[in-house]
Motif scaffolding. Sequence first.
Motif, PDB file in Angstrom:
ATOM      1  N   ILE A  87       0.843  -1.207   0.000  1.00  0.00           N
ATOM      2  CA  ILE A  87       0.000   0.000   0.000  1.00  0.00           C
ATOM      3  C   ILE A  87       0.874   1.251   0.000  1.00  0.00           C
ATOM      4  O   ILE A  87       1.883   1.332   0.696  1.00  0.00           O
ATOM      5  N   VAL A 105      -3.973   4.241  -1.517  1.00  0.00           N
ATOM      6  CA  VAL A 105      -4.981   4.718  -0.567  1.00  0.00           C
ATOM      7  C   VAL A 105      -4.877   6.234  -0.579  1.00  0.00           C
ATOM      8  O   VAL A 105      -3.849   6.799  -0.201  1.00  0.00           O
ATOM      9  N   GLU A 129      -4.704   2.291  10.220  1.00  0.00           N
ATOM     10  CA  GLU A 129      -5.643   1.344   9.604  1.00  0.00           C
ATOM     11  C   GLU A 129      -4.934   0.330   8.710  1.00  0.00           C
ATOM     12  O   GLU A 129      -5.413  -0.783   8.533  1.00  0.00           O
ATOM     13  N   ASN A 130      -3.829   0.728   8.121  1.00  0.00           N
ATOM     14  CA  ASN A 130      -3.094  -0.142   7.197  1.00  0.00           C
ATOM     15  C   ASN A 130      -1.741  -0.554   7.771  1.00  0.00           C
ATOM     16  O   ASN A 130      -0.812  -0.859   7.021  1.00  0.00           O
ATOM     17  N   ARG A 140       1.300  -2.744   6.328  1.00  0.00           N
ATOM     18  CA  ARG A 140       1.137  -2.925   4.876  1.00  0.00           C
ATOM     19  C   ARG A 140       1.601  -1.720   4.071  1.00  0.00           C
ATOM     20  O   ARG A 140       1.730  -1.788   2.849  1.00  0.00           O
ATOM     21  N   VAL A 141       1.862  -0.590   4.736  1.00  0.00           N
ATOM     22  CA  VAL A 141       2.213   0.638   4.019  1.00  0.00           C
ATOM     23  C   VAL A 141       3.706   0.652   3.690  1.00  0.00           C
ATOM     24  O   VAL A 141       4.540   0.599   4.575  1.00  0.00           O
TER      25      VAL A 141
END
Length: 162
Positions: A25, A48, A75-76, A79-80
């Motif tokens: 992400i 995003v 929130e991520n 994964r970022v």
Amino acid sequence: MSMSLVLSSLRDGISSEEERQKRDIVLWSRIDQKSCYKAILSAGMTCVVVPTKLDPENTDEVVTDLDAMERALKENEGRVLAVITTTSCFAPRIPDQIDEVGKLCMKEDVCHVINNAYGLQCKKTCKLINRACTVGRVDAIVCSTDKNFLVPVGGAIVVSPK
């Protein structure tokens, strides 16, 4: 194309294959131009879009929503790969608060890429980038040659404070 290559290079720099696959992400502070969005997709990552907001002190300016950026990071979490911010865009949008985003990226151990397509010749923008490099995390700065040096064909200069 340069932004896409920078993102791919940052992903390739992760030593663990498992971690490299997980970091898919890219958070992008919204601007009304699609080149960064296309670069993220071209690099095989998920974009995003982090919304911006009207400046509460000056209702004519659209600014970085640091709270929304922090929420998106949480929130991520895990994964970022990176956050992309922008130094120059069209009114009423003003430059992102790249120094504050840099602090967030340092705290969360997430890469920070600055889209400096138009800002290379602006002293104020260069000072802001210098501050971001000093107080926070900046992994790459992408500058356009056709916009900054009037080169008739596209190209880019990619720099890093590391």
